[in-house]
Design an enzyme around this catalytic site. Structure first.
Site, PDB file in Angstrom:
ATOM      1  N   LYS A   1       0.856  -1.196   0.000  1.00  0.00           N
ATOM      2  CA  LYS A   1       0.000   0.000   0.000  1.00  0.00           C
ATOM      3  C   LYS A   1       0.880   1.229   0.000  1.00  0.00           C
ATOM      4  CE  LYS A   1      -4.530   0.801   0.458  1.00  0.00           C
ATOM      5  NZ  LYS A   1      -5.594  -0.167   0.110  1.00  0.00           N
TER       6      LYS A   1
HETATM    7  N1  GLU Z   1      -7.439  -0.053  -3.085  1.00  0.00           N
HETATM    8  C1  GLU Z   1      -8.170  -1.264  -3.336  1.00  0.00           C
HETATM    9  C2  GLU Z   1      -8.194  -2.124  -2.089  1.00  0.00           C
HETATM   10  O1  GLU Z   1      -8.005  -1.655  -0.990  1.00  0.00           O
HETATM   11  C3  GLU Z   1      -7.701  -1.988  -4.581  1.00  0.00           C
HETATM   12  C4  GLU Z   1      -6.279  -2.441  -4.589  1.00  0.00           C
HETATM   13  C5  GLU Z   1      -5.801  -2.984  -5.923  1.00  0.00           C
HETATM   14  O2  GLU Z   1      -6.593  -3.101  -6.837  1.00  0.00           O
HETATM   15  O3  GLU Z   1      -4.613  -3.279  -5.982  1.00  0.00           O
HETATM   16  O4  GLU Z   1      -8.490  -3.287  -2.152  1.00  0.00           O
END
Ligand code: GLU
Length: 419
Positions: free
Chosen positions: A105
């Protein structure tokens, strides 16, 4: 704010699952720590001639099962502990739906609504350059999250491609369609929530049609969830955003609300009106007497302070980490079912996986095919979690972690430690 640390939340849940699974402490010691944590400063020439330095992060929690995968958040209150927790949740989310990714993240502390388009573009490119050593289609693949979108992904992809000297579509997902974005990606998280809602209502013997639902958050996830549940004839009695919420017992006119919000990026619900609507606060929304409550905003919304007042029978977590571990215990004692985030909101990363697969193979799938494959994966993961939770008489969050933690630990054990 209290001393709430979302990463402690993650560790406690993982520890509990690993113990139930009977692993020795040395089997799971390593997954308690993110593999990499990078903190960067992002200088931006602002429109008024000043230079402002923003703080950014990228954390790779795990690459045991595949490249790190997870979004980039632009928000004013984000910090390293939150990014660590969000990256770990990605690891277990990818594991529970069994796609070959680890978890990561990233974030920049900023308010994207206060930046001009040029400032946002510069910030994104400078941030991409700063995390450049970590990311890549085989290493770590960012995607949209709170405060970011397809345009921002396009700028990241362009910056990464320029720095490499060739086009690299698979470095980020959630891109615009013309750059290799997957059809259906934008709606995928909300669509996955919709499949999950239908699955859990079915198990609980509650009809979909007419069931009263409250949704906290009208960002990408909340708004698409509201749209799809409305199209499935659910009664959306309340929605909210940062400015507060709307309530209407007979059900809100969701298409009209979405139209209003999309007309101007500064439109907020506090200025919206329709016949029979009452304006409520976010706290009031969470404690409404509805069958289903969908928190689709940020972490730590249902906590020890309000868990005893929750009146919904069922909570489906569309946000990451909206219910704290203390609240979980109170809700479980009160017989309220919680479908956990790592399962309920996995639709986004599942279609990100489809996007990445298409990019690295230079192929393109139809939207129907994407949605069908998404349904298959979401249904299978749901039933896996439901069955183990029923068999062991445990909350669904614990059931989901039993599956996910086992997959991560077994992959790590199979790879072995470098001595
Ligand atoms: N931000 C989204 C999540 O928390 C998607 C992450 C992604 O597609 O890599 O799942």
């Amino acid at each position: 704010m209290s001393t709430y640390n979302p990463y402690d939340n993650v560790l406690r849940v993982v520890d509990q699952a690993a113990k139930i699974l009977g692993y020795a402490p040395e089997d799971y010691e390593a997954i308690k720590y993110p593999e990499r944590e990078l903190k960067v400063s992002v200088p931006v020439n602002m429109d008024d001639g000043t230079v402002k330095v923003f703080e950014g992060f990228r954390v790779q929690h795990s690459t045991s099962r595949g490249p790190a995968k997870g979004g980039i958040r632009y928000h004013t209150s984000v910090n390293m502990d939150e990014v660590k927790a969000l990256s770990a949740w990605m690891t277990f989310k990818c594991a529970v739906v069994n796609i070959p990714f680890g978890g990561g993240k990233g974030a920049v502390i900023c308010d994207p609504k206060q930046l001009s388009e040029r400032e946002l573009n510069t910030l994104t490119r400078r941030f991409t350059a700063a995390i450049f050593p970590l990311i890549g289609p085989e290493q770590d693949i960012p995607a949209p999250d709170v405060g970011t979108n397809a345009t921002i992904m396009a700028w990241m992809m362009d910056t990464f491609s320029i720095m490499n000297g060739h086009c690299v579509p698979g470095v980020v997902t959630g891109k615009p369609i013309e750059l290799g974005g997957a059809l259906g990606r934008q709606e995928a998280t909300g669509r996955g929530v919709m499949f999950t809602v239908k699955n859990i209502l079915n198990k609980m013997g509650i009809p979909v049609e007419g069931t009263a639902t409250a949704i906290q958050g009208m960002g990408n996830v909340g708004s698409i969830t509201a749209k799809l549940l409305y199209e499935n004839n659910m009664r959306i009695v309340a929605v909210s955003d940062v400015s507060g919420g709307l309530y209407k017992e007979s059900g809100l006119d969701i298409p009209n609300i979405l139209k209003y919000l999309s007309e101007d990026r500064h439109h907020l619900l506090e200025d919206y009106n329709e016949d029979g609507v009452t304006h409520i606060t976010n706290q009031e929304l969470l404690t409404l007497n509805t069958t289903l409550l969908i928190p689709a905003a940020l972490e730590n919304q249902i906590n020890e302070n309000n868990a005893a007042q929750i009146q919904a029978k069922l909570i489906v977590e569309a946000a990451n980490g909206p219910v704290t571990i203390e609240a979980d215990e109170i809700l479980s004692q009160r017989g309220i079912t919680v479908v956990p985030d790592i399962l309920a909101n996995a639709g986004g990363v599942v279609v990100s996986y489809f996007e990445w697969v298409q990019n690295i193979q230079s192929v393109s799938w139809t939207e129907n095919y994407v949605n069908e494959q998404l349904k298959e994966i979401m249904d299978k993961a749901f039933h896996g979690v439901w069955d183990i939770s029923e068999e062991k008489q445990l909350p669904m969050r614990t059931g989901a972690y039993l599956i996910a933690v086992k997959r991560v630990i077994d992959a790590k054990k199979a790879r072995g430690n470098w001595f």
